[in-house]
Design an enzyme around this catalytic site. Structure first.
Site, PDB file in Angstrom:
ATOM      1  N   GLU A  42       0.888  -1.166   0.000  1.00  0.00           N
ATOM      2  CA  GLU A  42       0.000   0.000   0.000  1.00  0.00           C
ATOM      3  C   GLU A  42       0.924   1.213   0.000  1.00  0.00           C
ATOM      4  O   GLU A  42       1.585   1.495   0.999  1.00  0.00           O
ATOM      5  CB  GLU A  42      -0.892  -0.009   1.246  1.00  0.00           C
ATOM      6  N   ARG A  46       1.034  10.118   1.190  1.00  0.00           N
ATOM      7  CA  ARG A  46       1.433  11.146   2.156  1.00  0.00           C
ATOM      8  C   ARG A  46       2.832  11.679   1.841  1.00  0.00           C
ATOM      9  O   ARG A  46       3.318  12.576   2.511  1.00  0.00           O
ATOM     10  CB  ARG A  46       1.331  10.616   3.589  1.00  0.00           C
ATOM     11  N   LYS A 129     -11.079  -0.859   5.791  1.00  0.00           N
ATOM     12  CA  LYS A 129      -9.900  -0.653   6.643  1.00  0.00           C
ATOM     13  C   LYS A 129     -10.398  -0.158   8.001  1.00  0.00           C
ATOM     14  O   LYS A 129     -11.301   0.684   8.054  1.00  0.00           O
ATOM     15  CB  LYS A 129      -9.000   0.393   5.975  1.00  0.00           C
TER      16      LYS A 129
HETATM   17  C1  3PG Z   1      -1.716   3.846   7.708  1.00  0.00           C
HETATM   18  O1  3PG Z   1      -1.550   4.789   6.971  1.00  0.00           O
HETATM   19  O2  3PG Z   1      -2.416   2.888   7.394  1.00  0.00           O
HETATM   20  C2  3PG Z   1      -1.079   3.876   9.047  1.00  0.00           C
HETATM   21  O3  3PG Z   1      -0.579   5.136   9.329  1.00  0.00           O
HETATM   22  C3  3PG Z   1      -0.042   2.864   9.283  1.00  0.00           C
HETATM   23  O4  3PG Z   1       0.036   2.755  10.648  1.00  0.00           O
HETATM   24  P1  3PG Z   1       1.352   2.260  11.377  1.00  0.00           P
HETATM   25  O5  3PG Z   1       2.439   3.199  10.967  1.00  0.00           O
HETATM   26  O6  3PG Z   1       1.030   2.337  12.847  1.00  0.00           O
HETATM   27  O7  3PG Z   1       1.622   0.860  10.921  1.00  0.00           O
END
Ligand code: 3PG
Length: 215
Positions: A42, A46, A129
């Site tokens: 994924e 960002r 999700k």
């Molecule tokens: C996302 O964008 O799905 C999350 O920010 C990932 O979360 P994590 O960094 O705690 O794994």
């Protein structure tokens, strides 16, 4: 909806959530994920080079590449143009979700509440999700949601790590978990591809030991 995509999610069980600043490293990153036995990603919007990273990773043809942190139509269209196979949103964006459905593009809308779930179900989406998973109440929240929403499958993300992956995956409503721990930005910046491969293989091994419901 999107049975083939959901089947692939269920097969991989873990989705690395990537924020790669330098898209020129995407080829090495894809190689590391494949070497670790986890050919799925994924790629989040960002960071700036997301579309380029998606394109590079998707060009290999052996990695299931999706776009994450898709917050508007512009990003959704850029992801599609780059060859993304699925979209993931942090919250329920009606415009992005409705566009994806029109395009027949698999999408995991982010939800953290019954309101978001109802919006997904109204559109026929039964896999979502769960974000931010830990901060929104963790497994206790999913257990509470399972009562009225026993037909929904979740991909929890946000706070998942090697230490709690098995616990999350064991819960029957969880189809797969997303997380950045195996592709942490500092590993990507340092080009630690062997470590990414090792962490990916470790995640695959944990996931393979989780019993299927009813087995
Ligand atoms: C996302 O964008 O799905 C999350 O920010 C990932 O979360 P994590 O960094 O705690 O794994």
């Amino acid at each position: 909806m999107f049975p083939q995509f959901i089947e692939q999610l269920a097969l991989h069980k873990v989705v690395p959530v990537i924020a790669l600043e330098d898209a020129s490293r995407a080829k090495d990153l894809a190689g590391a994920l494949v070497a670790g036995g986890l050919p799925v990603a994924e790629v989040t919007f960002r960071v700036k080079g997301a579309a380029q990273t998606i394109e590079t990773m998707a060009q290999r043809g052996d990695v299931l590449v999706g776009a994450g942190t898709v917050r508007n139509l512009e990003q959704a269209k850029a992801a599609q143009g780059a060859g993304a196979s699925f979209l993931v949103t942090p919250g329920f964006s009606s415009s992005v979700v409705d566009w994806a459905l029109e395009q027949d593009m698999p999408i995991l809308p982010g939800i953290d509440s019954t309101l978001g779930l109802e919006m997904a179900l109204e559109r026929g989406l039964k896999t979502v999700k769960f974000f931010p998973a830990t901060a929104s109440g963790g497994l206790a929240k999913l257990k509470a949601l399972k009562g009225p929403y026993g037909d929904v499958q979740f991909c929890p993300t946000g706070g998942i790590c090697v230490g709690n992956l098995a616990e999350w995956l064991t819960f029957p409503s969880v189809v797969a978990c997303g997380g950045s721990w195996l592709v942490a930005p500092k590993l990507l910046e340092a080009g630690e591809w062997e470590e990414v491969a090792r962490l990916s293989a470790e995640a695959v091994s944990i996931a393979s030991q989780v019993k299927e419901p009813n087995s």
